[in-house]
Design an enzyme around this catalytic site. Structure first.
Site, PDB file in Angstrom:
ATOM      1  N   SER A 123      63.682  36.144  40.327  1.00 23.11           N
ATOM      2  CA  SER A 123      65.066  36.170  41.012  1.00 23.11           C
ATOM      3  C   SER A 123      65.906  35.252  41.153  1.00 23.11           C
ATOM      4  O   SER A 123      65.238  34.401  40.632  1.00 23.11           O
ATOM      5  CB  SER A 123      64.535  36.410  42.593  1.00 23.11           C
ATOM      6  OG  SER A 123      65.959  36.214  43.313  1.00 23.11           O
ATOM      7  N   TYR A 147      61.210  33.885  51.192  1.00 19.76           N
ATOM      8  CA  TYR A 147      61.155  35.730  49.663  1.00 19.76           C
ATOM      9  C   TYR A 147      61.185  34.697  48.297  1.00 19.76           C
ATOM     10  O   TYR A 147      60.220  34.873  47.409  1.00 19.76           O
ATOM     11  CB  TYR A 147      61.998  36.106  50.053  1.00 19.76           C
ATOM     12  CG  TYR A 147      62.510  36.928  48.131  1.00 19.76           C
ATOM     13  CD1 TYR A 147      61.571  38.634  47.991  1.00 19.76           C
ATOM     14  CD2 TYR A 147      63.761  36.891  48.256  1.00 19.76           C
ATOM     15  CE1 TYR A 147      62.000  38.407  46.826  1.00 19.76           C
ATOM     16  CE2 TYR A 147      63.882  37.097  46.730  1.00 19.76           C
ATOM     17  CZ  TYR A 147      63.477  38.461  46.419  1.00 19.76           C
ATOM     18  OH  TYR A 147      63.355  39.279  45.052  1.00 19.76           O
ATOM     19  N   LYS A 151      58.532  34.400  44.803  1.00 14.88           N
ATOM     20  CA  LYS A 151      58.682  34.112  43.531  1.00 14.88           C
ATOM     21  C   LYS A 151      58.259  33.124  42.418  1.00 14.88           C
ATOM     22  O   LYS A 151      58.454  33.510  41.462  1.00 14.88           O
ATOM     23  CB  LYS A 151      60.534  34.758  43.348  1.00 14.88           C
ATOM     24  CG  LYS A 151      60.397  35.909  43.833  1.00 14.88           C
ATOM     25  CD  LYS A 151      59.602  37.489  43.058  1.00 14.88           C
ATOM     26  CE  LYS A 151      60.058  38.771  43.852  1.00 14.88           C
ATOM     27  NZ  LYS A 151      58.828  39.887  42.908  1.00 14.88           N
TER      28      LYS A 151
HETATM   29  P1  NAD Z   1      63.027  48.401  45.990  1.00 16.16           P
HETATM   30  O1  NAD Z   1      62.221  47.521  47.154  1.00 16.16           O
HETATM   31  O2  NAD Z   1      63.403  49.401  45.777  1.00 16.16           O
HETATM   32  O3  NAD Z   1      61.165  48.312  44.657  1.00 16.16           O
HETATM   33  C1  NAD Z   1      60.171  47.896  45.098  1.00 16.16           C
HETATM   34  C2  NAD Z   1      59.359  48.910  44.682  1.00 16.16           C
HETATM   35  O4  NAD Z   1      58.314  48.779  45.289  1.00 16.16           O
HETATM   36  C3  NAD Z   1      59.393  50.321  45.830  1.00 16.16           C
HETATM   37  O5  NAD Z   1      58.917  50.843  45.785  1.00 16.16           O
HETATM   38  C4  NAD Z   1      58.024  49.595  46.972  1.00 16.16           C
HETATM   39  O6  NAD Z   1      57.653  50.621  47.776  1.00 16.16           O
HETATM   40  C5  NAD Z   1      57.251  49.314  45.774  1.00 16.16           C
HETATM   41  N1  NAD Z   1      56.051  48.686  46.595  1.00 16.16           N
HETATM   42  C6  NAD Z   1      56.471  47.551  47.711  1.00 16.16           C
HETATM   43  N2  NAD Z   1      55.484  46.690  47.718  1.00 16.16           N
HETATM   44  C7  NAD Z   1      54.478  46.998  47.562  1.00 16.16           C
HETATM   45  C8  NAD Z   1      52.914  46.960  47.580  1.00 16.16           C
HETATM   46  N3  NAD Z   1      51.681  46.305  48.386  1.00 16.16           N
HETATM   47  N4  NAD Z   1      52.484  47.794  46.714  1.00 16.16           N
HETATM   48  C9  NAD Z   1      52.787  48.745  45.548  1.00 16.16           C
HETATM   49  N5  NAD Z   1      54.444  49.307  46.001  1.00 16.16           N
HETATM   50  C10 NAD Z   1      54.515  48.074  46.203  1.00 16.16           C
HETATM   51  O7  NAD Z   1      63.019  46.864  45.501  1.00 16.16           O
HETATM   52  P2  NAD Z   1      63.760  46.361  43.834  1.00 16.16           P
HETATM   53  O8  NAD Z   1      65.323  45.537  44.517  1.00 16.16           O
HETATM   54  O9  NAD Z   1      63.841  47.662  42.690  1.00 16.16           O
HETATM   55  O10 NAD Z   1      63.178  44.831  43.259  1.00 16.16           O
HETATM   56  C11 NAD Z   1      61.854  45.454  42.408  1.00 16.16           C
HETATM   57  C12 NAD Z   1      61.560  43.217  42.131  1.00 16.16           C
HETATM   58  O11 NAD Z   1      62.282  42.644  41.737  1.00 16.16           O
HETATM   59  C13 NAD Z   1      61.031  43.549  43.269  1.00 16.16           C
HETATM   60  O12 NAD Z   1      60.017  42.314  43.145  1.00 16.16           O
HETATM   61  C14 NAD Z   1      62.124  42.261  43.408  1.00 16.16           C
HETATM   62  O13 NAD Z   1      61.918  41.359  44.304  1.00 16.16           O
HETATM   63  C15 NAD Z   1      62.910  42.191  42.575  1.00 16.16           C
HETATM   64  N6  NAD Z   1      64.223  41.750  42.295  1.00 16.16           N
HETATM   65  C16 NAD Z   1      65.243  42.298  42.734  1.00 16.16           C
HETATM   66  C17 NAD Z   1      66.623  42.262  42.672  1.00 16.16           C
HETATM   67  C18 NAD Z   1      67.510  43.320  43.658  1.00 16.16           C
HETATM   68  O14 NAD Z   1      68.347  42.569  44.355  1.00 16.16           O
HETATM   69  N7  NAD Z   1      67.148  44.911  43.934  1.00 16.16           N
HETATM   70  C19 NAD Z   1      66.515  41.203  43.054  1.00 16.16           C
HETATM   71  C20 NAD Z   1      65.912  39.680  42.386  1.00 16.16           C
HETATM   72  C21 NAD Z   1      64.659  40.438  42.337  1.00 16.16           C
HETATM   73  C1  WQD Z   2      76.294  38.987  48.042  1.00 14.81           C
HETATM   74  C2  WQD Z   2      77.493  38.473  48.799  1.00 14.81           C
HETATM   75  C3  WQD Z   2      77.245  37.469  50.879  1.00 14.81           C
HETATM   76  C4  WQD Z   2      76.590  41.585  52.219  1.00 14.81           C
HETATM   77  C5  WQD Z   2      70.781  38.624  47.559  1.00 14.81           C
HETATM   78  C6  WQD Z   2      68.857  38.282  47.446  1.00 14.81           C
HETATM   79  C7  WQD Z   2      68.774  37.576  46.164  1.00 14.81           C
HETATM   80  C8  WQD Z   2      68.498  38.617  45.190  1.00 14.81           C
HETATM   81  C9  WQD Z   2      70.070  39.596  45.393  1.00 14.81           C
HETATM   82  C10 WQD Z   2      66.514  39.498  45.272  1.00 14.81           C
HETATM   83  C11 WQD Z   2      77.653  37.300  49.237  1.00 14.81           C
HETATM   84  C12 WQD Z   2      78.164  39.129  50.813  1.00 14.81           C
HETATM   85  C13 WQD Z   2      76.748  40.312  52.132  1.00 14.81           C
HETATM   86  C14 WQD Z   2      77.725  41.788  53.603  1.00 14.81           C
HETATM   87  C15 WQD Z   2      79.289  40.377  52.642  1.00 14.81           C
HETATM   88  N1  WQD Z   2      67.301  39.424  45.545  1.00 14.81           N
HETATM   89  N2  WQD Z   2      78.352  39.866  51.809  1.00 14.81           N
HETATM   90  N3  WQD Z   2      78.597  40.928  53.207  1.00 14.81           N
HETATM   91  O1  WQD Z   2      72.144  37.633  48.410  1.00 14.81           O
HETATM   92  O2  WQD Z   2      73.649  37.522  46.814  1.00 14.81           O
HETATM   93  O3  WQD Z   2      71.127  37.807  46.763  1.00 14.81           O
HETATM   94  O4  WQD Z   2      70.332  39.977  46.639  1.00 14.81           O
HETATM   95  O5  WQD Z   2      66.031  38.844  44.329  1.00 14.81           O
HETATM   96  O6  WQD Z   2      67.578  37.428  46.538  1.00 14.81           O
HETATM   97  O7  WQD Z   2      69.014  37.304  48.671  1.00 14.81           O
HETATM   98  O8  WQD Z   2      73.239  39.101  47.256  1.00 14.81           O
HETATM   99  O9  WQD Z   2      74.703  41.335  48.320  1.00 14.81           O
HETATM  100  O10 WQD Z   2      73.250  40.107  50.161  1.00 14.81           O
HETATM  101  O11 WQD Z   2      75.324  39.233  48.841  1.00 14.81           O
HETATM  102  O12 WQD Z   2      80.257  39.341  52.515  1.00 14.81           O
HETATM  103  O13 WQD Z   2      77.258  42.882  54.399  1.00 14.81           O
HETATM  104  O14 WQD Z   2      78.347  38.943  49.554  1.00 14.81           O
HETATM  105  O15 WQD Z   2      77.446  36.116  51.741  1.00 14.81           O
HETATM  106  O16 WQD Z   2      78.288  36.241  48.928  1.00 14.81           O
HETATM  107  P1  WQD Z   2      72.803  37.743  47.441  1.00 14.81           P
HETATM  108  P2  WQD Z   2      73.314  40.292  49.014  1.00 14.81           P
END
Ligand code: NAD
Ligand code: WQD
Length: 336
Positions: A123, A147, A151
């Site tokens: 991430s 979190y 990672k």
């Molecule tokens: P999500 O929550 O939609 O998907 C995660 C999936 O993993 C879900 O289906 C959940 O049920 C499953 N899961 C959680 N814990 C589990 C466990 N202990 N055993 C088996 N299954 C489990 O999230 P996402 O947005 O699809 O994210 C996927 C990956 O990408 C995550 O590792 C997240 O940290 C990473 N990531 C997401 C974002 C984002 O903004 N969505 C950004 C950067 C990194």
């Molecule tokens: C985006 C922008 C907020 C909600 C998160 C995780 C990061 C990664 C991606 C997993 C920011 C603004 C948001 C609202 C707002 N996930 N905002 N009103 O915080 O950049 O990243 O998701 O790895 O780890 O921290 O994403 O969508 O929450 O926010 O003004 O109700 O929108 O301040 O500038 P963020 P976000």
């Protein structure tokens, strides 16, 4: 191929890309943050079924053993994790247990079964309070919440394991802000309860489930004062995994890549683009900064372009249009 967390937001779109390109895909997911309905829809969108699905916790060594014994797994994509930053501050131990413990259990099962290829979900949050943008993979890691720390801990453990295990190959993909949905409107983001992220908040306002967007601060040192992020279409992120697998044998060891577009978008830019794409007005008011937020996070996507000739193709309008299309067709997500 095994995909942990394959029913989730990014996992479900990745399953579709891999099925469409001929891979056999086994999913393991405990559905702690997803619906089994997503698995049905994956098969519908891809026009092919998943090879098998397991409802199990990725920390459960017995289930992992059963999966690796029953199927000829040649590579693993590991999405399963908890991802809510605010929650991670309240229950950090659960985040270490699931995100770090889950990754270690998985890698250990891979080792026992002679599987040596892993694509790991990292991430942009590991960069923390970045002082210079755009961020390259060499920018220092400085996680600011549990979190992000989990990672970063996984990345360091995987890099160390790669150094001492010559056959292991790991691609760690640092996603910036994945948004959007599948253009069919069948797959998308379906957060439980109050959304943490901005795009599902916008779509829920547009569909009438929420009143207004609270803009978290307009006094950042950015062009319009609101936070700037690098939003990337979830189908591009999914495609990035397909390409990561194609290239995982290029070089031994661990390799880290940013998955972003390189373009920064402010909260107000996103809101206006979403209004245009959806044709719905989005009421908003400006409130104080959200604790832990940073002014600007934008990727330098040059490394992935040089290594794989790959870059994200879909623009912000497509991200907004597809996110809205999913929400309009599924006002309550995957719930009936
Ligand atoms: P999500 O929550 O939609 O998907 C995660 C999936 O993993 C879900 O289906 C959940 O049920 C499953 N899961 C959680 N814990 C589990 C466990 N202990 N055993 C088996 N299954 C489990 O999230 P996402 O947005 O699809 O994210 C996927 C990956 O990408 C995550 O590792 C997240 O940290 C990473 N990531 C997401 C974002 C984002 O903004 N969505 C950004 C950067 C990194
Ligand atoms: C985006 C922008 C907020 C909600 C998160 C995780 C990061 C990664 C991606 C997993 C920011 C603004 C948001 C609202 C707002 N996930 N905002 N009103 O915080 O950049 O990243 O998701 O790895 O780890 O921290 O994403 O969508 O929450 O926010 O003004 O109700 O929108 O301040 O500038 P963020 P976000």
């Amino acid at each position: 191929m095994l995909i942990t967390g394959g029913a989730g937001f990014i996992g479900s779109h990745t399953c579709v890309e891999l099925l469409r390109t001929g891979h056999e895909v086994v999913v393991l997911d405990d559905h702690s943050n997803s619906s089994p309905e997503a698995l049905e829809r994956i098969a519908k969108v891809a026009g092919r079924p998943l090879a098998a699905t397991y409802v199990a916790d990725v920390r459960d060594r017995r289930s992992l053993n059963a999966v690796f014994t029953a199927h000829p797994i040649d590579a693993v994509i590991h999405f399963a994790a908890k991802k809510a930053v605010g929650e991670s501050v309240r229950i950090p131990l659960a985040y270490y247990d699931i995100n770090v413990g889950g990754t270690m259990a998985l890698v250990s099962a891979m080792h026992d079964h002679g599987v040596h290829r892993l694509v790991f979900s990292s991430s942009c949050s590991i960069y923390g309070n970045a002082t210079t943008v755009p961020l390259t993979e060499e920018s220092p890691a400085a996680p600011t919440n549990p979190y992000a720390s989990t990672k970063w801990a996984c990345e360091r453990a995987l890099a160390d394991l790669c150094q001492h295990t010559p056959e292991l190959r790991v691609s760690a993909l640092r996603y910036f802000n994945p948004v959007g949905a599948h253009p069919t409107g069948l797959l998308g983001e379906d957060p439980r309860g109050m959304p943490n992220n901005i795009m599902p908040f916008l779509t829920q306002i547009a569909v009438g489930r929420r009143e207004e967007l609270k803009v978290f601060g307009d006094d950042y040192p950015t062009p319009d004062g609101t936070g700037v992020r690098d939003y990337i279409h979830v189908v591009d992120v999914a495609d990035g995994h397909r390409v990561a697998l194609d290239h995982i044998d290029d070089e031994p060891g661990m390799h880290v890549f940013n998955l972003g577009t390189g373009r920064g978008t402010s909260v107000l830019d996103l809101l206006r683009t979403f209004e245009e794409a959806s044709g719905r007005p989005i009421p908003y008011s400006v409130t104080g900064r959200r604790p832990g937020d940073v002014a600007e996070l934008v990727a330098d996507p040059a490394r992935v372009a040089a290594a794989w000739g790959w870059s994200a193709r879909r623009d912000l309008a497509a991200m907004c249009r597809d996110a809205w299309n999913f929400q309009e067709q599924n006002p309550y997500g995957y719930a009936p």
